[in-house]
Design a protein around this motif. Sequence first.
Motif, PDB file in Angstrom:
ATOM      1  N   UNK B 326       1.065  -1.271   0.057  1.00 47.20           N
ATOM      2  CA  UNK B 326       0.093   0.026   0.117  1.00 47.20           C
ATOM      3  C   UNK B 326       0.910   1.040   0.072  1.00 47.20           C
ATOM      4  N   UNK B 327       0.364   2.328  -0.140  1.00 46.43           N
ATOM      5  CA  UNK B 327       1.137   3.644  -0.012  1.00 46.43           C
ATOM      6  C   UNK B 327       0.440   4.611   0.846  1.00 46.43           C
ATOM      7  N   UNK B 328       0.970   5.331   1.597  1.00 47.50           N
ATOM      8  CA  UNK B 328       0.546   6.547   2.245  1.00 47.50           C
ATOM      9  C   UNK B 328      -0.158   7.645   1.363  1.00 47.50           C
ATOM     10  N   UNK B 329      -1.249   7.890   2.061  1.00 49.32           N
ATOM     11  CA  UNK B 329      -2.221   8.877   1.367  1.00 49.32           C
ATOM     12  C   UNK B 329      -2.181  10.174   2.068  1.00 49.32           C
ATOM     13  N   UNK B 330      -2.313  11.409   1.356  1.00 51.41           N
ATOM     14  CA  UNK B 330      -2.406  12.628   1.862  1.00 51.41           C
ATOM     15  C   UNK B 330      -3.548  13.427   1.471  1.00 51.41           C
ATOM     16  N   UNK B 331      -4.376  12.838   0.637  1.00 51.26           N
ATOM     17  CA  UNK B 331      -5.693  13.594   0.165  1.00 51.26           C
ATOM     18  C   UNK B 331      -6.781  12.780  -0.214  1.00 51.26           C
ATOM     19  N   UNK B 341      -3.879  15.369  -6.569  1.00 50.36           N
ATOM     20  CA  UNK B 341      -2.555  16.617  -6.606  1.00 50.36           C
ATOM     21  C   UNK B 341      -1.704  15.753  -6.056  1.00 50.36           C
ATOM     22  N   UNK B 342      -0.596  15.398  -6.756  1.00 54.85           N
ATOM     23  CA  UNK B 342       0.546  14.682  -5.986  1.00 54.85           C
ATOM     24  C   UNK B 342       1.213  15.776  -5.189  1.00 54.85           C
ATOM     25  N   UNK B 343       1.116  17.068  -5.089  1.00 55.03           N
ATOM     26  CA  UNK B 343       1.986  17.999  -4.461  1.00 55.03           C
ATOM     27  C   UNK B 343       1.408  18.547  -3.116  1.00 55.03           C
ATOM     28  N   UNK B 344       0.332  17.691  -2.747  1.00 59.50           N
ATOM     29  CA  UNK B 344      -0.553  18.412  -1.439  1.00 59.50           C
ATOM     30  C   UNK B 344       0.600  18.033  -0.315  1.00 59.50           C
ATOM     31  N   UNK B 345       0.912  19.366   0.415  1.00 62.90           N
ATOM     32  CA  UNK B 345       1.732  18.980   1.387  1.00 62.90           C
ATOM     33  C   UNK B 345       1.235  17.950   2.346  1.00 62.90           C
ATOM     34  N   UNK B 346       2.229  16.928   2.774  1.00 61.37           N
ATOM     35  CA  UNK B 346       2.028  15.840   3.859  1.00 61.37           C
ATOM     36  C   UNK B 346       2.012  16.568   5.115  1.00 61.37           C
ATOM     37  N   UNK B 347       1.422  16.049   6.010  1.00 60.17           N
ATOM     38  CA  UNK B 347       1.531  16.271   7.510  1.00 60.17           C
ATOM     39  C   UNK B 347       2.472  15.143   7.718  1.00 60.17           C
TER      40      UNK B 347
END
Lengths: 336, 542
Positions: B326-331, B341-347
């Motif tokens: 799996x992969x971490x998700x931010x959006x 949007x792959x550029x969403x700033x991750x927390x």
Amino acid sequence: MRSVLLRRLLGTIPLVFGISTLVFFLAHAAPGDPTLLFLSDDSDPAVAAHLRQNFGLDRPLHEQYFRWLARLAQGDFGHSFAQKRPVAEILMEAVPNTLLLSSVSLVLLFAGGIGIGVLSAIRKGTWLDRIATLLSFFFYSMPSFWLALMLLLLFSYHFDWLPASQMHSLSFQYEAFSWWGKLGDRLVHLALPALALSLGTLAGVARYARAGMLEAMQQDFVRTARAKGLPEGTVIWKHAFRNALLPMITLLGLYIPFLISGAVIVETIFAWPGMGRVAITAIFQRDYPVVMATTILSACLVVLGSLLADLLYSWADPRIRVPSGRQAAGTGGTPQ
Amino acid sequence: MFLHFLRRRLPLFSGALLILFAGCGGEKSVSESPRAVRGSSGGTMIVGMDADADALTPLMSSSAFAGDIAGQIFAGLAKTDPDMAGYSPWLAESWEFSNDRKELTFFLRRDAYWHDGVPFTAEDVAFSVPLYKSPEIAYGSMRWLRHITEVTAVDSYTVRFRFDAVYPYQLTDANVATPLPKHILGEVPINEIPTHPFHRNPVGTGPFKFVKWEPQQSIELEANESFFLGRPPLDRVVFKVVPSQTNLVTQLRTGDIDFYPKLRPEAYEDLQDVDHLRKLQIPSRVYYYLGWQNASPFFSDRNVRRALTMAIDRESIVKNLVKGRGAILNTPILPFLWAHDPEVPAIPYDPEGAKKLLSEAGWADHDGDGWLDRNGTPFEFTMKTNENNDLRKDIVVVVQEMLAKLGIRMRPETMEFTVFIDQTTGKDFESMCHGWKQGSKVDLTSIWHTQSINDRYNMVSYSNPRVDELMDRAVTEIDREKATKLWSEVQRLIAADAAYTFLFTLDDLYAIDDRFQNVELTTYSWTYNMHEWSVDPARRKY
């Protein structure tokens, strides 16, 4: 005799009615919503409302209950919410499969259990008895799902002797078999589920049978029979064995319901298309008509099972045999 | 123990809350086998299935497998592309919008037939759409058709959809109502349609014909000789119902099952040493998240929610709980969709920073008992999840430990699936561990719009007027480039507000016998090109 049977049968009606009423209200009181299965995140709330209406869930609970009861009285189990077809149709498919599996297991476990038990009792203290005792405890203490998985790994995977699932080969292969080929195919498919269902209980029966036989062999009448100079075979089979059989009948009454409920796990592991799987799926889908129908059916089977045990008991034991003929006309009762 | 088995019986429950059956796309993954020009005909594939189907028509099927099978028996007007951005001709050869975009006309193939030999025509389409829209039938995605006001057969091979609105997903919506045969269902009263035997004995126009369904046992399909793109190479596909995952995996090993599309990570690991199986890992449409009830005094402060996200080591969760599958998700928009949007700033994972944010918000260990408190209230809450899902339960336990390190006491609470849904959609929770399965449409309004708080799925009571405004514009924006920009801003705002702690997307794990060729599995669907699958003739088994 017949009137007693009739009375017992009539007596089951309020019992089954009570059980099903209880289950009806319990099932509906439990949280959860059968329409959930059919909705998506952008479903119109109206869709849920329509579904509830289609399922008759929009009516007050007591009304639903009486409608359900009225239909049941006409022999109509209603339509499955999930499968959109008559519940009777679903049961007609599943119940024979469960009965096949249960009855084969029942024969296996009593024939095997009594055989092994009697043999250990006769050969008490020999290596045969010790091995039988050891194995009995081994299988008796094993949880059935684990036993099922072990059988699967051993006989399907390691040795590749027996098929791992289904009731018969996939139909495109099965249809091509001869009549005998089909029978053989069904038997090998039956082997693992029947073994998994019966082995643990078989071990238990063997222990009871051994104890019962040992006890019977120490009775006065056995000593008398031996003293009369009867052959050992006659003593064992005609005198001791018959008496040791009595407690087995009580066990039969106890195991019949277990075979029907215990089949759920075995049916799931070996993909056996029986009633247990139908019931469990229905419960989780909140498919109320199917839940109700399977409950009523299980209740009936359990009641019939214990009735059967009682009848066998009175047949086997003259002391509690129902008075018949002229006596029955006078008393008509049964010491139950 | 019971539940352990049951969980396998209900695929719908374990991965995600919901499945939107119609149209969706995804990243394409080509299997490693050499691609033949056209596989040779013959052979059978046995597909494992962990639960029986409920119905085999697109109108009535609701379980995941049933939809997959119905998708082989029936064909739609257009076929969703694997990159999900567009559509390819299928039953329709082409289509065009009118100048005002309120009319969409499909030009149908003239060589498509129902499996019983009757020609497929525009009449079938015009007959079918009202069925999907009918309240008596209560089709799950009925709402998608709400803007379609009229469908008319212009001639036998031309059909026109009329819309009352102009929006980006008109083609998607027109494609929802997979055509059904008018010559079979046309005379059936509408209230009898849901229980009609047709749903268990379907006649479609797709690449495979229905042969036989043995309930709880198997469903058999065979090649449709007169399929409009030519007969599919496989003679036969049999779906074999085996509810126990252990048994399924055993049969994959022994070769009694050729393909299973829903492996669990531990089973996938277990099968790595089996040489005759190809193991494939494709990004799925499912994501997992923690939801914080914004209406609760604990989580109404954005900085507190951000701190909670910073306290959670998502990398270790992915590594340890899903074995890296799996992969971490931010959006809230998954990577396979065009609007992602792959550029969403991750927390970031930053427990120290989290502590600081919490103390700024007033949460500190004032009474010296080792746990955080504020104005005498300890930071103590419950996290709900459903009983039948081991992964979610494991996540909750791991998160509990991570939060405890910061002095936050979280109590896990598990319950049966339907109860869980009742409570979460009723907003009866403080926090939860849940999942979504992404549909094809990029539309976040039902989950993130302020107006949706009163509906079911804005469960966390999220409200950001700026997000509302951007989404209102984005859902009607026809120009995809402009829409992408709007969605990008929406994603950044939602991510920053941290009403969810986005955890990860899970990969779909597949094992397939390597005698099969031309198998293309996509995020959109594993059945994407089943009509092209074939068997290596030298290694055909049956």
